[in-house]
Design a protein around this motif. Sequence first.
Motif, PDB file in Angstrom:
ATOM      1  N   PHE A 136       0.831  -1.202   0.000  1.00  0.00           N
ATOM      2  CA  PHE A 136       0.000   0.000   0.000  1.00  0.00           C
ATOM      3  C   PHE A 136       0.869   1.258   0.000  1.00  0.00           C
ATOM      4  O   PHE A 136       0.584   2.229  -0.715  1.00  0.00           O
ATOM      5  CB  PHE A 136      -0.909  -0.011   1.238  1.00  0.00           C
ATOM      6  CG  PHE A 136      -1.697   1.255   1.419  1.00  0.00           C
ATOM      7  CD1 PHE A 136      -2.811   1.515   0.646  1.00  0.00           C
ATOM      8  CD2 PHE A 136      -1.318   2.190   2.370  1.00  0.00           C
ATOM      9  CE1 PHE A 136      -3.532   2.684   0.802  1.00  0.00           C
ATOM     10  CE2 PHE A 136      -2.040   3.359   2.543  1.00  0.00           C
ATOM     11  CZ  PHE A 136      -3.149   3.608   1.757  1.00  0.00           C
ATOM     12  N   GLY A 137       1.945   1.240   0.800  1.00  0.00           N
ATOM     13  CA  GLY A 137       2.841   2.393   0.830  1.00  0.00           C
ATOM     14  C   GLY A 137       3.525   2.633  -0.500  1.00  0.00           C
ATOM     15  O   GLY A 137       3.665   3.779  -0.945  1.00  0.00           O
ATOM     16  N   THR A 138       3.942   1.563  -1.159  1.00  0.00           N
ATOM     17  CA  THR A 138       4.589   1.708  -2.461  1.00  0.00           C
ATOM     18  C   THR A 138       3.623   2.270  -3.503  1.00  0.00           C
ATOM     19  O   THR A 138       3.983   3.147  -4.298  1.00  0.00           O
ATOM     20  CB  THR A 138       5.125   0.346  -2.936  1.00  0.00           C
ATOM     21  OG1 THR A 138       6.045  -0.157  -1.965  1.00  0.00           O
ATOM     22  CG2 THR A 138       5.829   0.486  -4.270  1.00  0.00           C
ATOM     23  N   LEU A 139       2.395   1.780  -3.495  1.00  0.00           N
ATOM     24  CA  LEU A 139       1.393   2.304  -4.430  1.00  0.00           C
ATOM     25  C   LEU A 139       1.094   3.767  -4.147  1.00  0.00           C
ATOM     26  O   LEU A 139       0.936   4.573  -5.074  1.00  0.00           O
ATOM     27  CB  LEU A 139       0.110   1.476  -4.330  1.00  0.00           C
ATOM     28  CG  LEU A 139       0.157   0.063  -4.912  1.00  0.00           C
ATOM     29  CD1 LEU A 139      -1.150  -0.661  -4.615  1.00  0.00           C
ATOM     30  CD2 LEU A 139       0.420   0.110  -6.411  1.00  0.00           C
ATOM     31  N   GLY A 140       1.001   4.128  -2.873  1.00  0.00           N
ATOM     32  CA  GLY A 140       0.695   5.508  -2.524  1.00  0.00           C
ATOM     33  C   GLY A 140       1.742   6.486  -3.001  1.00  0.00           C
ATOM     34  O   GLY A 140       1.416   7.603  -3.421  1.00  0.00           O
ATOM     35  N   ILE A 141       3.008   6.089  -2.952  1.00  0.00           N
ATOM     36  CA  ILE A 141       4.075   6.972  -3.404  1.00  0.00           C
ATOM     37  C   ILE A 141       4.195   6.954  -4.925  1.00  0.00           C
ATOM     38  O   ILE A 141       4.528   7.970  -5.551  1.00  0.00           O
ATOM     39  CB  ILE A 141       5.407   6.552  -2.749  1.00  0.00           C
ATOM     40  CG1 ILE A 141       5.363   6.853  -1.251  1.00  0.00           C
ATOM     41  CG2 ILE A 141       6.596   7.255  -3.390  1.00  0.00           C
ATOM     42  CD1 ILE A 141       6.606   6.457  -0.503  1.00  0.00           C
ATOM     43  N   SER A 142       3.911   5.823  -5.543  1.00  0.00           N
ATOM     44  CA  SER A 142       4.128   5.672  -6.984  1.00  0.00           C
ATOM     45  C   SER A 142       3.035   6.322  -7.829  1.00  0.00           C
ATOM     46  O   SER A 142       3.318   6.850  -8.914  1.00  0.00           O
ATOM     47  CB  SER A 142       4.227   4.185  -7.342  1.00  0.00           C
ATOM     48  OG  SER A 142       5.246   3.547  -6.604  1.00  0.00           O
ATOM     49  N   LEU A 143       1.795   6.268  -7.377  1.00  0.00           N
ATOM     50  CA  LEU A 143       0.686   6.759  -8.196  1.00  0.00           C
ATOM     51  C   LEU A 143       0.632   8.287  -8.166  1.00  0.00           C
ATOM     52  O   LEU A 143       0.576   8.892  -7.096  1.00  0.00           O
ATOM     53  CB  LEU A 143      -0.643   6.191  -7.693  1.00  0.00           C
ATOM     54  CG  LEU A 143      -0.858   4.691  -7.904  1.00  0.00           C
ATOM     55  CD1 LEU A 143      -2.152   4.250  -7.231  1.00  0.00           C
ATOM     56  CD2 LEU A 143      -0.900   4.362  -9.394  1.00  0.00           C
ATOM     57  N   PRO A 144       0.620   8.953  -9.314  1.00  0.00           N
ATOM     58  CA  PRO A 144       0.459  10.415  -9.341  1.00  0.00           C
ATOM     59  C   PRO A 144      -0.909  10.820  -8.812  1.00  0.00           C
ATOM     60  O   PRO A 144      -1.892  10.074  -8.938  1.00  0.00           O
ATOM     61  CB  PRO A 144       0.598  10.754 -10.837  1.00  0.00           C
ATOM     62  CG  PRO A 144       1.235   9.556 -11.465  1.00  0.00           C
ATOM     63  CD  PRO A 144       0.800   8.377 -10.654  1.00  0.00           C
ATOM     64  N   THR A 145      -0.978  12.009  -8.246  1.00  0.00           N
ATOM     65  CA  THR A 145      -2.233  12.458  -7.643  1.00  0.00           C
ATOM     66  C   THR A 145      -3.340  12.617  -8.680  1.00  0.00           C
ATOM     67  O   THR A 145      -4.513  12.370  -8.365  1.00  0.00           O
ATOM     68  CB  THR A 145      -2.029  13.795  -6.914  1.00  0.00           C
ATOM     69  OG1 THR A 145      -1.429  14.744  -7.820  1.00  0.00           O
ATOM     70  CG2 THR A 145      -1.133  13.635  -5.713  1.00  0.00           C
ATOM     71  N   TYR A 146      -2.989  13.014  -9.905  1.00  0.00           N
ATOM     72  CA  TYR A 146      -4.056  13.189 -10.900  1.00  0.00           C
ATOM     73  C   TYR A 146      -4.652  11.850 -11.310  1.00  0.00           C
ATOM     74  O   TYR A 146      -5.843  11.781 -11.663  1.00  0.00           O
ATOM     75  CB  TYR A 146      -3.549  13.973 -12.115  1.00  0.00           C
ATOM     76  CG  TYR A 146      -2.424  13.333 -12.884  1.00  0.00           C
ATOM     77  CD1 TYR A 146      -2.682  12.401 -13.878  1.00  0.00           C
ATOM     78  CD2 TYR A 146      -1.113  13.689 -12.635  1.00  0.00           C
ATOM     79  CE1 TYR A 146      -1.650  11.829 -14.596  1.00  0.00           C
ATOM     80  CE2 TYR A 146      -0.073  13.123 -13.345  1.00  0.00           C
ATOM     81  CZ  TYR A 146      -0.339  12.198 -14.325  1.00  0.00           C
ATOM     82  OH  TYR A 146       0.689  11.628 -15.027  1.00  0.00           O
ATOM     83  N   VAL A 147      -3.851  10.779 -11.266  1.00  0.00           N
ATOM     84  CA  VAL A 147      -4.389   9.449 -11.556  1.00  0.00           C
ATOM     85  C   VAL A 147      -5.317   9.007 -10.432  1.00  0.00           C
ATOM     86  O   VAL A 147      -6.430   8.506 -10.672  1.00  0.00           O
ATOM     87  CB  VAL A 147      -3.243   8.434 -11.736  1.00  0.00           C
ATOM     88  CG1 VAL A 147      -3.801   7.012 -11.866  1.00  0.00           C
ATOM     89  CG2 VAL A 147      -2.405   8.789 -12.956  1.00  0.00           C
ATOM     90  N   VAL A 148      -4.881   9.199  -9.185  1.00  0.00           N
ATOM     91  CA  VAL A 148      -5.708   8.830  -8.036  1.00  0.00           C
ATOM     92  C   VAL A 148      -7.015   9.614  -8.052  1.00  0.00           C
ATOM     93  O   VAL A 148      -8.099   9.047  -7.824  1.00  0.00           O
ATOM     94  CB  VAL A 148      -4.951   9.081  -6.721  1.00  0.00           C
ATOM     95  CG1 VAL A 148      -5.837   8.764  -5.524  1.00  0.00           C
ATOM     96  CG2 VAL A 148      -3.677   8.246  -6.662  1.00  0.00           C
ATOM     97  N   THR A 149      -6.937  10.908  -8.335  1.00  0.00           N
ATOM     98  CA  THR A 149      -8.142  11.739  -8.370  1.00  0.00           C
ATOM     99  C   THR A 149      -9.114  11.257  -9.440  1.00  0.00           C
ATOM    100  O   THR A 149     -10.322  11.135  -9.190  1.00  0.00           O
ATOM    101  CB  THR A 149      -7.767  13.203  -8.636  1.00  0.00           C
ATOM    102  OG1 THR A 149      -6.796  13.637  -7.679  1.00  0.00           O
ATOM    103  CG2 THR A 149      -8.990  14.103  -8.533  1.00  0.00           C
TER     104      THR A 149
END
Length: 293
Positions: A136-149
């Motif tokens: 989960f930590g690796t995904l949180g750092i790797s994913l750009p915020t615009y993708v998550v949004t």
Amino acid sequence: MLRYAGRRILSAIPTLLIVYTLVFLIAHVTPGSPWDVGTNRPVDPQVKAALDARFHLDRPIYVQYLEYLGGALRGDLGPSYRASSQSVDDIVRQFLPVSIELGSAAMALAILFGLPLGALAALSGRAWIDGAVRVFGTLGISLPTYVVTSVLIVLLGVELGLVPTFGWQGLFSRSAVVPVISLALAPMAAIIRYFRSSLLEVRNLDYVRTARAKGVAPAAILVRHMARNALVPVVTVIGVYASYVMVGSFFVESIAGVPGFGRYFVLSVAARDYPVIIGTALVYAVFIIGINF
């Protein structure tokens, strides 16, 4: 301490001057004119000349540089070309609080969940829990915020209909769910990783083993002994990510329709609104220097 603080404050002066110079030159050297934006036909030369004279754009660039610098030193960031009825100071007062509110909520969420998850990963003693939290930590750092949004808008807004897909009705409304979670994910992941690593380093030190031998409760050992040292690098990371969250919400605010400072900055860049671009950069620079201090 006072001498150190004085040096840091003095070092901020050339930093702000460099930021101002770079942003000013980039804004003014870029080809095009603020009056050509948003129209399919060229502006009448006489109208353009009148607008340039009104906003002093007909003067030599070094004169414009010194004039704006003098106004900024007096606290006057100039008028807005895009919203002629407002000054940049009015825009800062109107939109910056929304970004600060959004960023503060995101950091609070990151700390609230990041610290317990980091402790769980380090102290649970179960490999699958540690592995799941690390993924989960690796995904949180790797994913750009615009993708998550974008993913959260599609999932929570379009598919499930739980939140609005665009707009802002305040921090305590459903419209805040997507932007707050999007901004909180990266700092939460960083807090998890740093707190986990710090706890793993201190959990077998002598003072921790002594506390266990004395029969101190595990919760007290974690809170009163281990966390005190383990939180030192975490606090540093929180400061760095606070700067990132407070001033790095351009994409989130634009995609989610939050009327914050970041979204207004993006619109100002598109409109070549020089005073707003320069004033926003200076406000962000002051904010980051203050947080780092």
